[in-house]
Design a protein around this motif. Structure first.
Motif, PDB file in Angstrom:
ATOM      1  N   UNK A   1       2.887  -2.809  -1.130  1.00 26.98           N
ATOM      2  CA  UNK A   1       2.173  -3.034   0.088  1.00 26.98           C
ATOM      3  C   UNK A   1       1.393  -4.604   0.177  1.00 26.98           C
ATOM      4  N   UNK A   2       1.672  -5.337  -0.915  1.00 28.30           N
ATOM      5  CA  UNK A   2       1.292  -6.456  -1.043  1.00 28.30           C
ATOM      6  C   UNK A   2       2.219  -7.615  -1.179  1.00 28.30           C
ATOM      7  N   UNK A   3       2.144  -8.948  -0.665  1.00 32.21           N
ATOM      8  CA  UNK A   3       3.341  -9.861  -0.749  1.00 32.21           C
ATOM      9  C   UNK A   3       3.447 -10.402  -2.101  1.00 32.21           C
TER      10      UNK A   3
ATOM     11  N   UNK B   1       9.216  -3.962   4.167  1.00 32.83           N
ATOM     12  CA  UNK B   1       8.003  -3.929   4.543  1.00 32.83           C
ATOM     13  C   UNK B   1       7.602  -3.669   5.886  1.00 32.83           C
ATOM     14  N   UNK B   2       6.324  -3.037   6.227  1.00 32.93           N
ATOM     15  CA  UNK B   2       6.045  -2.656   7.686  1.00 32.93           C
ATOM     16  C   UNK B   2       4.917  -3.013   7.984  1.00 32.93           C
ATOM     17  N   UNK B   3       4.641  -3.072   9.413  1.00 31.87           N
ATOM     18  CA  UNK B   3       3.239  -3.626   9.707  1.00 31.87           C
ATOM     19  C   UNK B   3       3.140  -3.178  11.233  1.00 31.87           C
TER      20      UNK B   3
ATOM     21  N   UNK C   1       1.206 -15.887   2.345  1.00 35.73           N
ATOM     22  CA  UNK C   1       0.115 -15.182   2.647  1.00 35.73           C
ATOM     23  C   UNK C   1      -0.141 -13.843   1.800  1.00 35.73           C
TER      24      UNK C   1
ATOM     25  N   UNK D   1       0.137  -9.152   5.330  1.00 35.55           N
ATOM     26  CA  UNK D   1       0.613  -9.500   6.842  1.00 35.55           C
ATOM     27  C   UNK D   1       0.110  -8.693   8.196  1.00 35.55           C
ATOM     28  N   UNK D   2       0.899  -8.668   8.937  1.00 34.22           N
ATOM     29  CA  UNK D   2       0.374  -8.116  10.290  1.00 34.22           C
ATOM     30  C   UNK D   2      -0.173  -6.720  10.207  1.00 34.22           C
ATOM     31  N   UNK D   3       0.098  -5.988   8.979  1.00 36.58           N
ATOM     32  CA  UNK D   3      -0.421  -4.732   8.812  1.00 36.58           C
ATOM     33  C   UNK D   3      -1.974  -4.648   8.512  1.00 36.58           C
TER      34      UNK D   3
ATOM     35  N   UNK E   1      -4.024  -6.181  10.268  1.00 38.42           N
ATOM     36  CA  UNK E   1      -4.597  -5.836  11.800  1.00 38.42           C
ATOM     37  C   UNK E   1      -4.114  -4.557  12.555  1.00 38.42           C
ATOM     38  N   UNK E   2      -2.828  -4.438  12.094  1.00 39.63           N
ATOM     39  CA  UNK E   2      -2.075  -3.423  13.232  1.00 39.63           C
ATOM     40  C   UNK E   2      -1.972  -1.828  12.614  1.00 39.63           C
TER      41      UNK E   2
END
Lengths: 285, 74
Positions: free
Chosen positions: A177-179, A200-202, A229, A232-234, A236-237
């Protein structure tokens, strides 16, 4: 007991059955497999492999046929997959790979379950909050398919421990869950010269790819490891259950294809989907 | 020149899903992202006509540009 004796006992236990399409096969019931383990001293996996080599089908795998042949099923039983991260992606990957009959699973996660995991992580339950994810994964595998052997690591993958953890693994699965940790796994798979399947999901979106040791891999998606980064988008979302489960399913389809020795459809490609409107793109690198 | 721009996930919020846009010849993918007021560090993958492209890439008339956010969750 000689191998011939074992084969004879399996043959004796098999019964003729019909598939839904009317074709016949010789079936080995799960109950009889357990009896054969007792009688022969072989493991459940060994019994299943010997049976399949003689085209006697363990009934637990019959619905894998004919998409998978008996020979394919043996290959899956002889494959060792390392699932790195046992959250939203990894919990479902564990479930699917155990059910389809991947013979060995290395299960890696240093985390314990918390309330916020319950929306998407199939291994989490209200009665195992605070418990290690890796233990829950091994328990689930035993409950679904005891023929699958597990190797449990209650620790996070790091550059230091990666080689030891992946020692016997044929295919690595990135369910992290981390890049930053994805790059650590990619490098470890490269060093071990094994392929990696990554997802990956977000929010309601997800993506998946397959990386072989000689490929450029994740830096094409995330940029240079040093400047990428961390998240990612996860952030926030969030991460929705159907995004996690659908991308885990995509990873498993790719793992099975690779395990069977076929070309990986997602190699040098990125599959991206958004389940809000069911759009998908396949990007060539 | 006309470029079809496709946005994914939250990049669509208050923007669009897909639109044919008019740009001056020689504009780069990075400049299009800037014009759309998308933070470049939120962008993961950019794609021209189903192939991965870099921000320096120069779209041509009729191209399809797709812009995806960084996705890293599990």
């Amino acid at each position: 007991m000689t191998r011939e004796d074992v084969v004879q006992r399996i043959v004796n236990a098999a019964t003729r059955q019909l598939r839904p399409d009317g074709t016949s096969y010789y079936s080995l019931a799960y109950r009889d497999e357990l009896g054969l383990v007792q009688e022969t001293g072989c493991s459940l996996k060994e019994i299943q492999i010997v049976a399949l080599e003689h085209d006697l089908i363990p009934e637990v795998y019959i619905r894998n046929q004919k998409s998978l042949s008996s020979r394919d099923q043996v290959r899956l039983l002889q494959t060792h997959v390392g699932i790195i991260g046992l959250g939203g992606l990894g919990g479902t990957v564990t479930e699917i790979l155990a059910r389809i009959g991947i013979g060995s699973l290395t299960l890696v996660d240093g985390d314990v379950f918390e309330d916020s995991n319950l929306n998407r992580q199939l291994l989490s339950r209200v009665d195992n909050l605070g418990k290690p994810k890796a233990d829950a994964a091994a328990e689930r595998v035993r409950a679904i398919n005891p023929a699958v052997e597990t190797c449990v690591h209650r620790q996070f993958l790091s550059a230091e421990n990666a080689q030891a953890i992946l020692k016997d693994v044929n295919i690595g699965v990135d369910c992290l869950d981390s890049i930053a940790s994805r790059f650590i796994l990619e490098q470890a798979c490269r060093t071990r010269q094994i392929p990696m399947v990554s997802a990956a999901i977000g929010g309601t979106s997800g993506q998946a790819t397959a990386v072989y040791p000689e490929d450029q891999g994740l830096s094409r998606i995330y940029g240079d490891p040093g400047t990428a980064s961390p998240k990612g988008v996860e952030m926030m979302l969030g991460t929705l259950p159907f995004a996690a489960i659908s991308m885990a399913a995509v990873e498993c389809a790719e793992i099975v294809t690779i395990a069977l020795g076929k070309p990986a459809p997602l190699r040098n490609r990125l599959f991206i989907t958004d389940l809000t409107d069911h759009t998908a793109e396949l990007i060539d690198f | 020149m006309h470029v079809t721009v496709k946005l994914f996930a939250y990049f669509r919020d208050n923007r669009f899903v897909a639109e044919v846009k008019e740009y001056h010849r020689g504009i780069s993918v990075g400049e299009i992202i800037e014009q759309l007021e998308i933070n470049p560090s939120d962008v993961g993958i950019t794609m021209l006509n189903s192939r991965h492209c870099r921000p320096e890439a120069l779209p041509a008339e009729g191209d399809i540009l797709a812009i995806f956010p960084v996705v890293g969750g599990g």
